[in-house]
Design a protein around this motif. Structure first.
Motif, PDB file in Angstrom:
ATOM      1  N   UNK A 160       0.846  -1.182   0.000  1.00  0.00           N
ATOM      2  CA  UNK A 160       0.000   0.000   0.000  1.00  0.00           C
ATOM      3  C   UNK A 160       0.880   1.230   0.000  1.00  0.00           C
ATOM      4  N   UNK A 161       0.569   2.157  -0.894  1.00  0.00           N
ATOM      5  CA  UNK A 161       1.296   3.414  -1.014  1.00  0.00           C
ATOM      6  C   UNK A 161       0.505   4.525  -0.357  1.00  0.00           C
ATOM      7  N   UNK A 162       1.212   5.414   0.300  1.00  0.00           N
ATOM      8  CA  UNK A 162       0.579   6.612   0.845  1.00  0.00           C
ATOM      9  C   UNK A 162       1.587   7.743   0.808  1.00  0.00           C
ATOM     10  N   UNK A 209      10.542   1.996  -7.239  1.00  0.00           N
ATOM     11  CA  UNK A 209       9.327   2.790  -7.375  1.00  0.00           C
ATOM     12  C   UNK A 209       9.423   3.650  -8.634  1.00  0.00           C
ATOM     13  N   UNK A 210       8.259   3.991  -9.213  1.00  0.00           N
ATOM     14  CA  UNK A 210       8.248   4.794 -10.436  1.00  0.00           C
ATOM     15  C   UNK A 210       7.442   6.069 -10.217  1.00  0.00           C
ATOM     16  N   UNK A 261       4.260   4.476  -8.356  1.00  0.00           N
ATOM     17  CA  UNK A 261       4.018   5.156  -7.078  1.00  0.00           C
ATOM     18  C   UNK A 261       3.412   6.543  -7.238  1.00  0.00           C
ATOM     19  N   UNK A 262       3.800   7.278  -8.283  1.00  0.00           N
ATOM     20  CA  UNK A 262       3.413   8.680  -8.427  1.00  0.00           C
ATOM     21  C   UNK A 262       3.029   8.950  -9.873  1.00  0.00           C
ATOM     22  N   UNK A 314      -0.368   8.867  -5.398  1.00  0.00           N
ATOM     23  CA  UNK A 314      -0.182  10.299  -5.279  1.00  0.00           C
ATOM     24  C   UNK A 314      -0.115  10.921  -6.676  1.00  0.00           C
ATOM     25  N   UNK A 315      -0.895  11.974  -6.903  1.00  0.00           N
ATOM     26  CA  UNK A 315      -0.810  12.754  -8.139  1.00  0.00           C
ATOM     27  C   UNK A 315      -0.234  14.117  -7.803  1.00  0.00           C
ATOM     28  N   UNK A 316       0.898  14.437  -8.443  1.00  0.00           N
ATOM     29  CA  UNK A 316       1.515  15.748  -8.283  1.00  0.00           C
ATOM     30  C   UNK A 316       1.336  16.493  -9.595  1.00  0.00           C
ATOM     31  N   UNK A 317       0.960  17.776  -9.524  1.00  0.00           N
ATOM     32  CA  UNK A 317       0.566  18.483 -10.741  1.00  0.00           C
ATOM     33  C   UNK A 317       1.722  18.739 -11.701  1.00  0.00           C
TER      34      UNK A 317
END
Length: 885
Positions: free
Chosen positions: A344-346, A424-425, A479-480, A510-513
């Motif tokens: 699980x990723x957080x 992780x990617x 991951x992101x 996680x979504x980073x803009x």
């Protein structure tokens, strides 16, 4: 209990039997036997060309998957663009026009007519940029199929030839806008008007790709199923709580959903099921004729799961999950086998550092990453190459790869390797600040306002994003998601991604803009949110505070002489000359074309370079020191200043001379082993600014009762014990012990010194060790330049097929054998065999010391009689035979 057990055995037996009967399910790739011809040379239509009676005997053999350029290279119609200045000899699409690189690709294949209820599909996983598709005299697409990053498939059941002979003809058009390769980042920027690759118009680390990668660049497959097809299965794993890698585990939650497509004219009922860890979970389904349906299973509790962890923190256990649909006639209509990692990723914002931190299975992970462009600029992608490149990142003790936004969402095979090696990617979507308008740029055709709206087709961008998200979302390593490189996509695209598409398709990541967004890292220091780049004093990495989650920070990456010889003509193997007065470098034209980045005064500190070979060897000393120092400096401030760093960059998709830990040919340089050392999970290190001896522990395990040993060795090999003390360190932390600055400054002042740090276990064996070469009081390595030749002893023996053990031993009264490069070579030709993986390299053997290096050469397949080559600073270059007894 006996009754329940017998029922379970019966269910499993029925499931196995049901999988052994059914429709003739097959899937195979159309990856050979293609032919092609320039569209401008033909007047025939696709209806004619796709008729098996039309002769294509005179056509060129084509490379599929591949591009027009890979085909031209295969047929020796163009020179190798990776060698010398050859790329300049290839015509650029901007000057020739799009028709020059518009090609027909034709493939004959056998596929027998189907039995009742069977369906046959033609699948394309990537065509750049648009195409028309014909099969056996029929056009499959009503309008041109457009989109480099769209998978598409056609039900060809009714179009198959009655005799089993079939012909596929595909007319492939280049990107709508080729862009002017004027030397700017992405050329004039208009390449970004497409939803495609931006680097193909050139960048500061690559020359333009002349056809802009036009072609059937990804896999083409034929797939046979029953009436119902399974597509886009989605698997989510939830691991509640804070976990550790070892010991029994509380259950994990598995959530499975999938799409079912009934291509038949009758209703179908059956049982949809999946098998995981020996258990079968099933659900009855009914599908109307010619319909699609999304089906979700109830949550499943996986007992005592084997968890997936990032590299360095735990194992990368993976499960097979087998999904199938069995119709009422007990026939398997379709089946899929996926490989998943249970984790699980957080992510949460660390207020102390001012940046996000990533957590896996409840544990925070300090990110040590590398930026990745693409495996090959001409899209010659392969499972083997992906595996080797990702393995190199594992060997560097990194735990993340960021896939840069000027390229693409990587292929599933890349993600397979990342799953396997625990990497992780951080996956960018398509866009870059350079092309898409973040800055003013005189090299760009359009102004910032126009570029801010790129690409031209926002709907295609979003369709492509949805499709590619579905393609890779089941991978444990992903991951992101990131909106773009150094800039967000246009507001309507960003809003749709953030608020609609990702919540619907992949809501656990996680979504980073954008890549250096304030939401990722508070860039309170000003600037762009990344860097610095290029050669840095080591003090910068330790004492200069940069951005708390730095998405791009890096240095040089010149490979050694053996690598340079592969792509630089002999007459151009001339070392650069740096003028300290003008601060300018005189560089050979080929070096300049291949994007050499200056080493400035760093080489001369080791003595003036005699020639290109000497220059390249001394560059390795700089490489090792730079990347060890970068990893150590950032790690020394983890959870205080930083939550992670990502090096710009760790690989090249072309024969460039900067930002790489291994060259295009998969030959590692000292950058890789500097990182291998500086990024190891438990590491002892020395701060060159204040002389502090420190340790960093990037594991979940506290270490107790270790002996910290500090020694120096002078240039003659004389040992001096400075101190030894018992030491301990807690999990996921860094710790300062004591400063030795005054002692080291005094000892090193005249001609420099070797500083040896070790952590020993209770059996007095090294857990981790680190060796620094310290400059004299002028900042030069005068002592190294006077060192006597070492009498290093070396042996090599085969310990297993594909594994060689190399033992290096130095006599107690000898000088240190400094900075030895180990290479597996062809015993006859002397050339390096690639790719090969070394447990360590560029190693120094101190007086009285013995070291063992394991050489993994399984990828070579024993085709060559091999030997071990050794080349060091003060070690005579020689070959060591491999004992196979």
């Amino acid at each position: 209990m006996k009754l329940k057990k017998s029922k379970l055995i019966l269910v499993n037996l029925l499931f196995t039997l049901s999988l052994s009967t059914g429709y003739a399910q097959t899937s195979y790739e159309l990856n050979s036997g293609w032919k092609c011809a320039p569209a401008g040379n033909l007047k025939n239509t696709g209806y004619e060309l796709s008729n098996t009676k039309f002769s294509i005997a005179a056509w060129m053999p084509a490379v599929v998957p591949g591009t027009v350029l890979t085909t031209l290279l295969y047929n020796q119609k163009v020179p190798d663009p990776f060698f010398g200045m050859n790329n300049q000899q290839i015509q650029d699409i901007y000057k020739t026009g799009r028709e020059y690189y518009t090609y027909w690709f034709v493939k004959d294949f056998r596929e027998a007519p189907v039995q009742r209820g069977e369906q046959v599909y033609l699948n394309f996983r990537g065509v750049n940029y648009s195409c028309n598709i014909y099969l056996n005299g029929h056009k499959l697409n009503k309008t041109a199929q457009k989109g480099m990053f769209l998978r598409f498939n056609y039900n060809i059941t009714s179009y198959l030839g009655k005799t089993g002979s079939n012909r596929l003809a595909v007319l492939v058009y280049p990107p709508d806008v080729a862009g002017n390769p004027n030397g700017g980042q992405g050329g004039d920027g208009t390449i970004a008007r497409n939803v495609g690759l931006q680097y193909t118009a050139g960048w500061d680390w690559i020359q333009p790709v002349r056809d802009r990668n036009t072609g059937i660049w990804d896999k083409v497959t034929i797939e046979k199923t029953g009436p119902v097809r399974i597509t886009d299965t989605h698997i989510i794993t939830l691991v509640p709580g804070i976990r550790l890698p070892q010991g029994p585990q509380k259950p994990a939650i598995i959530q499975v959903s999938t799409e079912l497509n009934n291509a038949s004219a009758v209703a179908v009922t059956g049982v949809l099921k999946y098998e995981l860890d020996g258990k079968i979970i099933s659900k009855r389904v009914s599908l109307k004729p010619m319909s699609s349906q999304s089906v979700s299973f109830d949550d499943y509790k996986l007992q005592n799961p084997k968890l997936w962890w990032p590299n360095g923190y735990g194992p990368q256990d993976l499960y097979d999950i087998k999904v199938s649909l069995v119709t009422n006639g007990q026939k398997v209509s379709d089946r899929r086998v996926l490989k998943i990692g249970v984790r699980q990723l957080s992510s949460e914002f660390n207020e102390h550092t001012g940046s996000r931190q990533i957590e896996v299975n409840g544990q925070k992970i300090f990110i040590k990453g590398g930026n990745w462009i693409i495996s090959d600029e001409m899209l010659r992608l392969s499972d083997k190459r992906y595996d080797a490149e990702v393995r190199f990142h594992r060997d560097m003790n990194l735990n993340l790869i960021r896939v840069w936004g000027g390229a693409m969402i990587e292929r599933p095979e890349f993600y397979d390797a990342c799953d396997k090696y625990g990497i992780l990617v951080f996956q960018d979507l398509w866009g870059s600040g350079d092309c898409n308008g973040r800055w003013q740029d005189p090299m760009k055709l359009d102004d910032q306002w126009a570029r801010r709206k790129y690409p031209d087709d926002h709907k295609l961008f979003l369709q492509s994003a949805e499709d590619q998200i579905k393609m890779v979302r089941n991978h444990a390593s992903l991951a992101i998601w990131c909106g773009g490189n150094e800039i967000t996509p246009p507001e309507d695209i960003l809003t749709a991604l953030r608020d609609t598409i990702l919540p619907r398709l992949d809501n656990t990541r996680w979504f980073v803009d954008y890549s250096n967004s304030d939401s990722m890292s508070h860039n309170t220091l000003g600037g762009n949110g990344d860097g610095p780049y290029g050669i840095q004093p080591l003090s910068i990495f330790w004492e200069h505070r940069t951005f708390p989650f730095n998405s791009e920070v890096g240095s040089v990456g010149l490979s050694d002489y053996e690598s340079l010889k592969r792509f630089i003509p002999a007459n151009n193997l001339i070392s650069p000359v740096y003028d300290e007065v003008t601060r300018k470098t005189t560089t050979d034209s080929v070096w300049d074309y291949h994007k050499y980045i200056g080493y400035d005064t760093s080489i001369s500190k080791y003595g003036k370079a005699k020639n290109a070979e000497d220059f390249a060897f001394k560059a390795q000393l700089v490489n090792y020191d730079q990347y060890r120092g970068l990893a150590e400096g950032f790690s020394s401030h983890m959870w205080d200043w930083y939550t992670g760093f990502i090096i710009w960059k760790t690989q090249n998709p072309w024969t460039a001379m900067r930002g790489q830990m291994y060259d295009y040919y998969l030959d590692p340089n000292a950058c890789l082993y500097g990182l291998h050392n500086g990024s190891e999970p438990l590491h002892i290190m020395y701060n060159p600014v204040n002389g502090m001896v420190m340790a960093v522990n990037n594991t979940f395990k506290a270490r107790r009762s270790m002996m910290l040993v500090v020694k120096t060795y002078d240039m003659a090999g004389r040992e001096n014990l400075l101190t030894q003390v018992f030491a301990d360190i807690g999990p996921t932390t860094s710790k300062r012990y004591f400063s030795i600055k005054s002692e080291i400054d005094k000892i090193a002042a005249k001609e420099g010194v070797f500083l040896s740090l070790q952590l020993l276990d209770e059996e007095k064996k090294p857990i981790t060790e680190n060796l620094y070469w310290i400059a004299d009081h002028t900042g030069n390595y005068s002592g190294l330049q006077k060192m006597k030749q070492s009498n290093l002893l070396a042996k090599a023996r085969s310990i297993h097929p594909g594994l060689v053990e190399v033992t290096l031993e130095n006599g107690k009264n000898n000088t240190s054998a400094f900075f030895n490069r180990i290479s597996l070579v062809d015993a006859g030709a002397g050339s390096r065999l690639l790719p090969v993986f070394y447990s360590d390299n560029y190693v120094t053997i101190l007086p009285g010391e013995k070291k063992t290096i394991i050489v993994d050469c399984k990828s070579i397949n024993g085709k060559n009689k091999s030997a071990i080559a050794i080349n060091g600073w003060n070690t005579e270059q020689r070959l060591v035979p491999i004992d196979t007894n």
